[in-house]
Motif scaffolding. Sequence first.
Motif, PDB file in Angstrom:
ATOM      1  N   ALA A 178      -7.013  -1.001   0.165  1.00  0.00           N
ATOM      2  CA  ALA A 178      -5.920  -1.266   1.110  1.00  0.00           C
ATOM      3  C   ALA A 178      -4.900  -0.144   1.039  1.00  0.00           C
ATOM      4  O   ALA A 178      -4.324   0.254   2.057  1.00  0.00           O
ATOM      5  CB  ALA A 178      -5.270  -2.612   0.809  1.00  0.00           C
ATOM      6  N   ASP A 179      -4.678   0.383  -0.158  1.00  0.00           N
ATOM      7  CA  ASP A 179      -3.756   1.511  -0.322  1.00  0.00           C
ATOM      8  C   ASP A 179      -4.184   2.716   0.501  1.00  0.00           C
ATOM      9  O   ASP A 179      -3.354   3.488   0.981  1.00  0.00           O
ATOM     10  CB  ASP A 179      -3.656   1.912  -1.797  1.00  0.00           C
TER      11      ASP A 179
ATOM     12  N   ALA B  58       5.966  -0.321   5.797  1.00  0.00           N
ATOM     13  CA  ALA B  58       6.014  -1.619   5.121  1.00  0.00           C
ATOM     14  C   ALA B  58       7.375  -1.862   4.479  1.00  0.00           C
ATOM     15  O   ALA B  58       7.917  -2.979   4.530  1.00  0.00           O
ATOM     16  CB  ALA B  58       4.910  -1.686   4.063  1.00  0.00           C
TER      17      ALA B  58
ATOM     18  N   ARG C  24      -9.722  -0.841   6.681  1.00  0.00           N
ATOM     19  CA  ARG C  24      -9.390  -2.010   7.501  1.00  0.00           C
ATOM     20  C   ARG C  24      -9.995  -3.297   6.963  1.00  0.00           C
ATOM     21  O   ARG C  24      -9.404  -4.367   7.105  1.00  0.00           O
ATOM     22  CB  ARG C  24      -9.815  -1.790   8.953  1.00  0.00           C
TER      23      ARG C  24
ATOM     24  N   GLN D  37      -7.224  -4.239  -3.273  1.00  0.00           N
ATOM     25  CA  GLN D  37      -5.913  -3.618  -3.469  1.00  0.00           C
ATOM     26  C   GLN D  37      -6.011  -2.096  -3.432  1.00  0.00           C
ATOM     27  O   GLN D  37      -5.188  -1.423  -2.806  1.00  0.00           O
ATOM     28  CB  GLN D  37      -5.307  -4.089  -4.789  1.00  0.00           C
TER      29      GLN D  37
ATOM     30  N   ALA E  72      -5.130  -9.592   3.141  1.00  0.00           N
ATOM     31  CA  ALA E  72      -4.198 -10.409   3.925  1.00  0.00           C
ATOM     32  C   ALA E  72      -4.574 -11.882   3.851  1.00  0.00           C
ATOM     33  O   ALA E  72      -3.708 -12.757   3.692  1.00  0.00           O
ATOM     34  CB  ALA E  72      -4.194  -9.940   5.378  1.00  0.00           C
TER      35      ALA E  72
ATOM     36  N   PRO F   9       0.841  -1.200   0.000  1.00  0.00           N
ATOM     37  CA  PRO F   9       0.000   0.000   0.000  1.00  0.00           C
ATOM     38  C   PRO F   9       0.873   1.245   0.000  1.00  0.00           C
ATOM     39  O   PRO F   9       1.895   1.308   0.683  1.00  0.00           O
ATOM     40  CB  PRO F   9      -0.787  -0.127   1.316  1.00  0.00           C
TER      41      PRO F   9
ATOM     42  N   HIS G  16       1.891  -8.181   7.233  1.00  0.00           N
ATOM     43  CA  HIS G  16       1.949  -6.713   7.193  1.00  0.00           C
ATOM     44  C   HIS G  16       0.544  -6.115   7.095  1.00  0.00           C
ATOM     45  O   HIS G  16       0.197  -5.177   7.834  1.00  0.00           O
ATOM     46  CB  HIS G  16       2.790  -6.258   6.008  1.00  0.00           C
ATOM     47  N   TYR G  17      -0.266  -6.644   6.194  1.00  0.00           N
ATOM     48  CA  TYR G  17      -1.626  -6.138   6.043  1.00  0.00           C
ATOM     49  C   TYR G  17      -2.456  -6.409   7.300  1.00  0.00           C
ATOM     50  O   TYR G  17      -3.275  -5.577   7.712  1.00  0.00           O
ATOM     51  CB  TYR G  17      -2.306  -6.774   4.825  1.00  0.00           C
TER      52      TYR G  17
ATOM     53  N   LEU H 245      -7.876  -4.321   3.903  1.00  0.00           N
ATOM     54  CA  LEU H 245      -6.590  -4.836   4.386  1.00  0.00           C
ATOM     55  C   LEU H 245      -6.729  -6.257   4.905  1.00  0.00           C
ATOM     56  O   LEU H 245      -5.910  -7.131   4.606  1.00  0.00           O
ATOM     57  CB  LEU H 245      -6.063  -3.924   5.499  1.00  0.00           C
ATOM     58  N   SER H 246      -7.783  -6.498   5.683  1.00  0.00           N
ATOM     59  CA  SER H 246      -7.976  -7.821   6.283  1.00  0.00           C
ATOM     60  C   SER H 246      -8.226  -8.879   5.215  1.00  0.00           C
ATOM     61  O   SER H 246      -7.638  -9.969   5.254  1.00  0.00           O
ATOM     62  CB  SER H 246      -9.150  -7.766   7.268  1.00  0.00           C
TER      63      SER H 246
END
Length: 730
Positions: free
Chosen positions: A524-525, A68, A529, A521, A536, A10, A554-555, A532-533
């Motif tokens: 997430a950038d 990151a 949340r 994607q 991941a 991200p 990381h995510y 991102l989850s």
Amino acid sequence: MMHSKVGNLPGVTRLFGANLTAEPRCIVLELADGSLHDALHKRASLSIDLTLPSKLSLAVQLCSAMTAISDMNLIHRDIKSSNVLIFVEKRRTYAKLADFGLAKMVNESTMSGGATPKGTPPYMAPELFRGEYKSASDMYAFAVLLNELLSELVPFPNCTYFEIMQSVGTFRKRPVAFAAEPSDTLGCELVHLIGRCWHQDPALRMSFHELAGELQHVLRKAVDAARVGNHHSPLTLPRPPTTQIEAAITELCGWLTVSCHFAEPDAMSLAHTLVTVKDIYTPITLSQVLHRSPAFLSEQMNQSTAVEARICTALGITNTPVIPVVRSGSSVRLDTLSTTQLCELFDHCSLPTKFSEFVVQNDLGGFHFEGALEIADDLVELGLNRFDARALFTRVSDWKQSGLPADFVPTAFLTPRSAKSPITLPTGLHTTATASITNTSLSREGITDPDKLDKAFYAALYLKDDRAAALIATTADRGDHLAEAYLAYIYSTDSASVCPLLPKNPDLALMYTRRALPWMQSNADSGDRYALSHLAVCYLNGRGITMNESLAVHYLKMAAEQGQRGAQLRLGKCYDEGTGVSKDVAMAAYYYKLAADQGHLYAEFNIAWCYENGCGVDKDVVKATHYYTLAADQGHIEARYMLGVYYGGGIGVTEDEAIAFRHYKLAADEGHKEAQFYTAVSYRFSQGVAQDKAAAVQYFKLAADQGHVESQVNLADYYADGDGVVKDEI
């Protein structure tokens, strides 16, 4: 190319391709609207919002990207405003790092001196001019960039390489800092942060993890100041008040915290604005204002309807349109709600948490409010003050008259499955689902709120709620990308019993993943949340994307830091199993507890096991009992069995064979073979229940059929003696 290693992170510009073998050599990146340098110093070519909240938002995005990158042991070595690309989409602005041509992995060769230092002089740390490369050198450059972003001034303009080297390395000078008055609290805080980030000693500079947290904290303050119309300074809250005003702020903050259950920072910010900007010094004055102008909080102070609802409820004001509630004859009735679900309803309608504490303390369910509690004085007799009793009873009367909000989805629908109305799935791709579900207006429309969608997912996957599963399927078929991500996860689960309505289907899981992946994607950038989850999980399982456990972790960390309980649970498992990160049982327990304290039943069970065994935490059977009870209340079979063991043996609780039997039987009826054995023993020896040989035989047989040896032995004794069964020595 180093860019290919970080292209999926991200906040990093995506790399689509490269030609490095023939002339002209080139790389293909996603199309940007311009660079941060253009936005700051060439307004004619790129114009973006440069208010403080917007600047800090860009800084948070870039700091997350650098977090990151540093986690991957990389040094960018050329952080500067012209290497930050700006993307404007639907009036939202994103910043992404580019140009990884000088980037290196952290090792001895990159740390040692030697050749001419690499980088852009105004952004180079003092140690670079000595040929010493360190991870903290990127932090120095980021501090220069952050100062440039805030001040909109070019660092070291018109200075030569030698002049900059002397200024930074010898005389310890820095670029011209942005102006911050002594009374400008946010500005002074940012000046202090930047000073820590470009410290002369690399060892004393902040890490990107530390800076990310600090910037997010400052961003929240800046957003609050902008939202309430505070124009005293472009960077700060109003000037410090007099002693009298300060006392009023403290008093009002206390009332907002205790009576309205706001977090203390939010209460202080709102109290500060009410007193210094709106001249409202007491709750009584605020009540008078709201009676005259019901929309005062939402229209004049830009507060959300949830904030307005809490304050109005605490003041006993019920004639204001605090939260628009859609009425559509919800199939969920007030009298069917358990105590836990009633608390969820209160939270859904933004009622103060003291009401939830009240119903839990008195063990009240929805049926009490439907029948037994007829007037507000009934609540007063149970311990609620008259002011709060009147406010709560007015809200309950509204539910009785108009029904519950149609968008309220309890996490555990406790009506027996056989008693539920038939459910019909929406027409779509779910051909494997044969169950039928009631086609209510809500299931036809789906769910649009991400938090409600998350609750529906939890209910469908962990509590086997068919209605919630149908809502997710409907929403996904209407093109909602978050619902598609949830549906993909459900279809990818290993056990068909997890969600009977939507059994495992790898093909559909992959299809919905591919539909949702671009959304994951992109969002997430920007730090979403949920995106991102889900991203991941895709990286963890290699579903729709190349497996990358380190990137998944990381995510998960980013989502977990925002309070996403599913991410917290999975991150705990990663630390528990050493997946994508070094095994660390203490960190596993830490994240299990975070998720458990948000009500995730598997996290509740996991942290209970940690407390029971002293794994990652100090051994504590009392806390283990507490979390096993929470998990059991949500239907966790193993937790129910463990409570049977605890009550049967007096472990962490007073020994009680009757309670032990109830827990054993609940788990036994769900197929737990050890619980079936102990249920049979209870029936055989009259432990917590009247002796019943036929029932004992029944449960011994259930456990024996699952290979439980002791049950097989006991069953053999029954048949050999003909005790409760027809004698059969064979």
